[in-house]
Design an enzyme around this catalytic site. Structure first.
Site, PDB file in Angstrom:
ATOM      1  NE  ARG A 163      -2.251  -1.447   3.384  1.00 35.39           N
ATOM      2  CZ  ARG A 163      -2.697  -1.379   4.707  1.00 35.39           C
ATOM      3  NH1 ARG A 163      -4.051  -0.748   4.716  1.00 35.39           N
ATOM      4  NH2 ARG A 163      -1.924  -1.721   5.801  1.00 35.39           N
ATOM      5  CG  ASN A 183      -4.377  -4.513   2.489  1.00 35.40           C
ATOM      6  OD1 ASN A 183      -3.678  -4.214   1.462  1.00 35.40           O
ATOM      7  ND2 ASN A 183      -3.496  -4.482   3.629  1.00 35.40           N
TER       8      ASN A 183
END
Length: 762
Positions: free
Chosen positions: A28, A46
């Site tokens: 990320r 996520n």
């Protein structure tokens, strides 16, 4: 893959799903930085399937973003699939990381443990850094993963780091998307993280400088237990003969080689031959033990007695780096256990079980949740092949070319046990569990099944097992309820594992050579030629069967196999192996003649045992495969001639004349031919027999693909000679590269066989 709605114009918006090992690896923050670099807006988060990205901006910038997404991914990421869907722009402003969505079934793999990265290593030895000499520093590119995870999702609260609240400095790093420790779940420092200490066998402190005190003890010839990433090791000075022999005596490990840790690749080169493939393996983020050809005499002989090879590895945690640098010499670092027991990984268990082995314990207060022995690999043909697949690999999934129609649990074999959970197109192989012969290992076996089930979110509908009725793993399967059971013949599982990891469904000629496996006819197999697909097989050839006097006793005492192979030789009693056994030799020959307690076997492993005993190399063994390993070690690799080996037909099945091969060995040995030449000729003759048998099968079936599997093919000389001969005749030769050729790969083979039968029944 991309789909869309034909949107045109200067601005483009896409939704992206990234699947694979993409959580817990810094994906990320990587996406965040990539979006900033290309000036894009949107968000990343996520979910249970992977990473979801929504991004928009200039078309050229989006195209560059998509290209860099895969090319520049974080080092620990393993992308399986990227799906891109074009959506209408919605005028997003800025780019942000959003909270995770944990709803739905878990499909994202937990990453494996990874060796200390270069950036963390620089901090470790930087006196100006706040983590200077801190034994537990890590980031999103390295550190513990699988061994600390208790449950999913992979968040700090579900790891053994939950009991260490982050200090303000670590919390700032953890929450900063531009920091390489953003959402690094094990992040810590000297102010808030685990602490190291050194104690004696009673748990009493031995000083305030744990690493320095451990080094003092090692230099004094003491044995030090070290709590590592996946369990305890025991360490001694590898250059001190007395220390190494003391460790052998305490561990009850008479002959099996120890692994050695060195600080750098250059130090490894002083001890061993290190080519490019070996260097890549040594420095790989998994940091396996690498089996290398030895050079020099720097180490104590007892480290690897009589062995031309040495298992070498580099430090893979900050603690190992600190020890290596301060100690400044090669160090034996071997599993913290007594012979045949699983590795100790809890502090209480280590102090209890290792108190008779170690003089001191270098411990810390970060619990290990999942044990993991060190992985072992062997360089071969510019790459490496796994010998033991464990720490650094588990629980990375093995992607398969075919789907598993229903979730499968495969419970493996009795020796070198692993288990495998499979669903979709992924198979997750457990860490090395070991030999299921005691209660402790059986507990490790059931714990591994439970832990992998939680991490993979797989509830098996099928349980695959070996056909051997007395295997602990088989009985575990038979006691399972609410599932379908699939029995898989041992050698078919070997061959199927090799086929599946090469993406081949068959048919192929499977050559499965190992020690013992339960045959479909109830006899002991181990030298098999199978015409195989993933779902089934036909036995089309085998090594000629011989008696196996005393059954399992013959595995521990290779001289028994020598007597069995020489049962028709009237002069056998004049050989040194017979004289060494005295009356037992004649008693055993009478036992063979009576047929009592003498199951027959086609095992190539037992053939190696017989030759090793005849050549006066090894009458008894202290670990599995020892006689065969030492026979290979004695072979002259420069010898290219081999003994002629007969191959004949019996009721349509090809039979390799093993007794004839043994007679050739005996003839040369009686004539005083050097053991190195005899061993080489034996290896070359056996390889030629495999080649000849495969040619005969191919001419009959028109199948020109051969899969080589089974523990005997861990023998590099035999593997090389066999592959060279087969490829020279136009065969496509498949070998292992992702799972071990030995019984450590059996569970994977069982799983793919069960799935293939499922598919064929649809």
């Amino acid at each position: 893959m991309e789909s869309g709605e034909g949107v045109v114009g200067p601005v483009r918006r896409v939704e992206i799903r990234v699947e694979g090992v993409v959580q817990g690896v810094g994906f990320r923050p990587f996406v965040y930085g990539l979006a900033e670099r290309f000036g894009l807006n949107g968000r990343v988060g996520n979910d249970t399937g992977g990473v979801v990205i929504d991004v928009e901006g200039p078309r050229e910038a989006v195209a560059g973003f998509l290209k860099s997404l895969e090319v520049d991914a974080p080092v620990l990421a393993d992308i399986e699939r990227v799906t891109v869907v074009t959506r209408p722009p919605r005028g997003s402003i800025g780019f942000r990381i959003v909270d995770s969505d944990h709803g739905g079934p878990r499909r994202t793999p937990v990453p494996a443990d990874s060796a200390t990265c270069k950036k963390c290593l620089a901090e470790l030895f930087d006196p100006c850094d706040r983590r200077y000499r801190y034994p537990f520093l890590n980031c999103t590119d390295c550190g513990p993963r699988f061994t600390i995870v208790r449950d999913v999702p992979y968040d700090r609260g579900n790891t053994t780091m939950a009991e260490f609240p982050m200090c303000p400095a670590c919390a700032r790093e953890y929450h900063d998307p531009t920091d390489r420790r953003f959402h690094a779940q094990p992040v810590c420092c000297p102010d808030c993280g685990p602490r190291l200490r050194i104690v004696d066998a009673h748990g009493r402190p031995l000083g305030d400088d744990p690493v320095g005190r451990a080094v003092e003890l090692l230099r004094a010839g003491m044995v030090v237990a070290v709590k590592g990433l996946g369990g305890y090791h025991v360490a001694v000075d590898a250059t001190n003969p007395h220390a190494v022999e003391t460790l052998r005596a305490r561990k009850r490990r008479a002959d099996k080689p120890f692994a050695v840790m060195v600080a750098t690749v250059d130090e490894a080169r002083r001890l061993c031959v290190v080519d490019e493939a070996a260097e890549r393996a040594l420095t790989d983020r998994r940091r396996p033990i690498v089996l290398l050809d030895r050079r020099g005499k720097e180490l104590a002989e007892a480290v690897a007695p009589g062995n031309r090879q040495l298992g070498v590895f580099l430090p893979y945690t900050p603690l190992h780096h600190l020890l290596s640098v301060e100690f400044g010499a090669p160090m034996v670092l071997t599993s913290g256990n007594a012979s045949d027991e699983p590795i100790a990984f809890t502090d209480a268990d280590a102090l209890s079980r290792l108190s008779g082995i170690a003089d001191a314990f270098l411990v810390h207060d970060r619990p290990i949740h999942a044990w993991a022995d060190d992985s072992v690999v062997r360089p071969w043909r510019d790459t490496v092949v796994p010998v033991r697949r464990s720490r650094g690999y588990t629980p990375e999934p093995i992607r398969c070319a075919w789907e598993f129609p229903r979730p499968v649990l495969a419970v493996g074999a009795e020796l070198k046990n692993t288990v495998c959970l499979a669903s979709g197109c992924r198979a997750v192989l457990s860490q090395h569990i070991g030999d299921l012969r005691n209660l402790e290992t059986f507990r490790a076996f059931t714990d591994a099944i439970g832990h992998l089930s939680r991490l993979s979110d797989i509830v098996p509908a099928v349980v695959a097992h070996d056909l051997h009725p007395d295997y602990v793993s088989t009985n575990y399967a038979l006691d399972s309820t609410g599932v379908d059971l699939v029995g898989v013949q041992h050698h078919h599982a070997h061959v199927a594992a090799c086929l599946a990891e090469n993406g081949v469904a068959g048919p192929a000629i499977g050559v499965a050579f190992d020690g013992t496996g339960y045959g479909s006819d109830g006899t002991v197999w181990g030298g098999e030629f199978l015409l195989a697909t993933l779902s089934g097989f036909q036995r089309v050839g085998h090594l000629e069967v011989v008696p196996m006097p005393g059954g399992e006793a013959a595995v521990r005492q290779p001289w028994r196999m020598a007597a069995a192979y020489l049962r028709d030789d009237p002069d056998a009693s004049s050989l040194a192996v017979a004289r060494r056994q005295g009356r037992r030799w004649e008693w055993l020959r009478r036992l063979v003649d009576s047929g009592l307690g003498t199951p027959v076997t086609s095992s190539v492993g037992r053939l190696f045992d017989a030759v090793a005993a005849i050549l006066d190399i090894r009458d008894t063994v202290t670990y599995e495969g020892q006689a065969a390993i030492e026979l290979e070690q004695r072979a002259d690799p420069g010898c290219v001639d081999g003994y002629p080996v007969g191959v004949f037909e019996d009721a349509g099945t090809f039979v390799v004349d093993g007794p004839g091969l043994v007679r050739a060995v005996v003839d040369d040995h009686r004539c005083g031919v050097d053991v190195a030449l005899v061993s080489a000729r034996f290896h070359n003759g056996l390889a030629a027999a495999v080649h000849r048998t495969c040619l005969s099968i191919a001419e009959r079936t028109d199948v020109w693909t051969v899969a080589l599997s089974g523990g005997v093919f861990a023998n590099r000389l035999l593997l090389e000679r066999t592959v060279e001969a087969l490829e020279g005749s136009g065969f496509t030769v498949l070998t292992h590269s992702r799972v071990p050729c030995n019984d450590g790969g059996i569970s994977f083979g069982q799983a793919v066989v069960a799935a293939a039968r499922d598919r064929s029944s649809d």
